[in-house]
Enzyme design. Structure first.
Site: not given
Length: 549
Positions: A261, A264
């Site tokens: 995402d 991270e």
């Protein structure tokens, strides 16, 4: 009973609002679906009854951390805020360009590179992220009256070369037809590959870069800019074919593959990633249509647009879940590790729906799921961040990424409010206003009791009685007193998030990544480019709203 459209002109009763006066309830439309009784029937007891004056009110908010937001008569104390906004905008733009190479402040940054932050220790953010860079460039093109064309061309040049560079995910394009290496999110400031362990791939980067570059292409066309022979592209067609097309190929090949995402942290399928991928594909199809270029590539893009759209709205995939009335950012961890609430859903909606031309795409700014996501973020974060304790329920607060966050800007402990999250709330509401005013749209308020009107009933109106399980709507017709006063209320709510931010920004205007949930002082990476960009986005759409009023 067939759908009915009923106009109530000079309806019995008055709509009392929290601005010290009342206006007659005129030009208000209620759409009714299959109700067994008319809503004026006393036995029904609907939102507007004939039992006396209606008590539907616009919510009032007075104090926030001791700062007057607006008084009980609705008088907006805006002079201090306006002065701060102007000063903060100037600082933000200066700091954004300081963080782009070539930089007189940070000379080691290569031309066209956008650093996340100049911070090199505790934490080290002195790198370029594809995502952060694209969002920054997108803002520069969108908001500048005459953007620095050389900065944009240098960014294009960096993008061209990064696509053709090898990294830990694979070989750059030119060495292979496989686009997998374009999912590498992070590069050094000299354009060499970052080879340490990281959350790879991150599939939103190519999409965001495409969105930004398509906007650059539009600017170059409109301004008649001569590209010359300095860079490896001499026309807008070259820019599309040599840069954008490869990012689009990545989306076509990998949109349905797991990735990390935008924070991270989680490897899976994410609302933010999918919606910006959908937008990039959609904008590229508009490019082909406007330029009258034909390509067999177009049908692949059309099919990808259909596939992503279907995937996003299919309840089986979990972004829209019957258990919630908000968007779930990453369904695979909802219910087990997190609530699913995430500011990234609003970031995605704002990025994709920054113009009316994108209104055909799902999850527009006025979508109840988008607005209710903001409401639920406020509901959760009002209590978990102590600096929000003195804020009234109908005023903006400091927002973070997601309620379960434990990253504190340096390590893992307790999550804090983020500048970009708080600014995103303002941007969402300003976008909502601008959309209705610029397009002269009526305000449509859901009136059913399945919680789809939580934003309206909890943040905008009080005593907004629901109309049962059927799909009823309160329509405030454009430019009527009801419409105008409601718009004013939403504008004040949007401003109150910036008032909250103002209380925690120092006199120098420095914006870090986060501000401490106990003390309110800035912490984490200093001079975060994304923080400055998010403020600029909020400021700019606010100005557009003011100009349209």
């Amino acid at each position: 009973m067939a759908r009915q459209k009923m106009f109530y002109n000079k309806l019995l009763g008055m709509l009392s609002v929290g601005f010290g006066f009342a206006w007659a309830l005129e030009n208000i439309t209620i759409y009714e679906f299959d109700f067994g009784k008319g809503i004026l029937d006393q036995s029904y007891g609907g939102v507007f009854s004939n039992n006396g004056p209606s008590q539907v009110q616009l919510r009032d908010a007075v104090l926030m951390n001791g700062t007057v937001v607006y008084d009980s008569n609705g008088a907006w104390d805006s002079s201090a805020l306006e002065e701060w906004l102007q000063g903060q905008k100037k600082v933000s733009i200066e700091k954004i360009f300081e963080n782009i190479g070539p930089s007189a402040v940070y000379p080691s940054i290569s031309p066209g590179v956008v650093i996340a932050s100049p911070s090199q220790t505790h934490p080290d953010y002195f790198y370029q992220w594809i995502r952060d860079s694209a969002l920054t460039i997108n803002s520069i093109v969108s908001h500048s009256a005459g953007p620095a064309i050389e900065t944009l061309l240098q960014y294009l040049n960096v993008s061209f070369h990064l696509q053709r560079s090898n990294n830990t995910l694979g070989a750059g394009i030119g060495y292979t037809n496989d686009t997998v290496a374009l999912g590498d999110p992070k590069w050094n400031v000299d354009n060499t590959a970052f080879t340490e362990d990281w959350g790879r791939p991150q599939n939103d980067g190519p999409a965001l870069r495409s969105i930004a570059i398509l906007k650059i292409i539009d600017y170059i066309k409109q301004s008649g800019t001569d590209l010359g022979a300095k860079y490896p592209f001499q026309s807008t067609a070259d820019i599309f074919d040599d840069i954008v097309r490869w990012d689009l190929r990545f989306i076509i090949d990998h949109w349905n593959s797991s990735g990390f995402d935008l924070w991270e942290e989680v490897n899976g399928m994410h609302f933010f990633t999918l919606l910006v991928q959908l937008s990039a594909v959609d904008k590229s199809l508009s490019y082909f249509n406007a330029s009258e270029r034909s390509s067999p590539f177009v049908e692949e893009l059309r099919q990808t647009r259909r596939d992503i759209s279907k995937f996003l709205v299919d309840p089986a995939n979990g972004f829209i879940n019957g258990k919630y009335n908000y968007i779930v950012g990453t369904p695979m961890i909802a219910d087990t590790l997190r609530s699913g609430l995430d500011i990234s859903t609003l970031l995605a909606a704002n990025t994709v729906h920054d113009a009316p031309s994108a209104s055909h795409l799902p999850f527009d700014i006025n979508d109840p799921a988008v607005l209710n996501t903001l409401h639920h973020l406020m509901l959760h974060m009002r209590s978990i961040y102590p600096i929000n304790d003195s804020s009234k329920n109908a005023t903006g607060i400091a927002l973070g990424r997601y309620p379960e966050d434990v990253y504190d800007g340096y390590g893992f402990g307790e999550g804090n409010p983020w500048v970009l999250a708080t600014c995103t709330a303002s941007t969402t509401l300003y976008q909502l206003i601008y959309r209705h005013i610029s397009e002269q749209h009526d305000l449509v308020v859901p009136m059913n009791n399945d919680c789809s009107n939580a934003f309206w009933s909890e943040l905008v109106f009080s005593n907004l009685t629901t109309l049962g399980n059927d799909e009823g709507y309160l329509i405030l017709e454009f430019n009527t007193p009801a419409f105008n006063q409601t718009i004013q209320k939403i504008f004040q709510l949007a401003d109150s998030f910036l008032v909250k931010l103002k209380a925690h920004v120092g006199t120098d205007g420095e914006l870090s990544e986060q501000f401490n949930k106990y003390t309110g002082f800035m912490q984490g990476a200093q001079h975060l480019t994304w923080s400055y960009t998010s403020f600029w986005d909020a400021y700019q759409i606010r100005q557009e709203v003011l100009q349209s009023l």
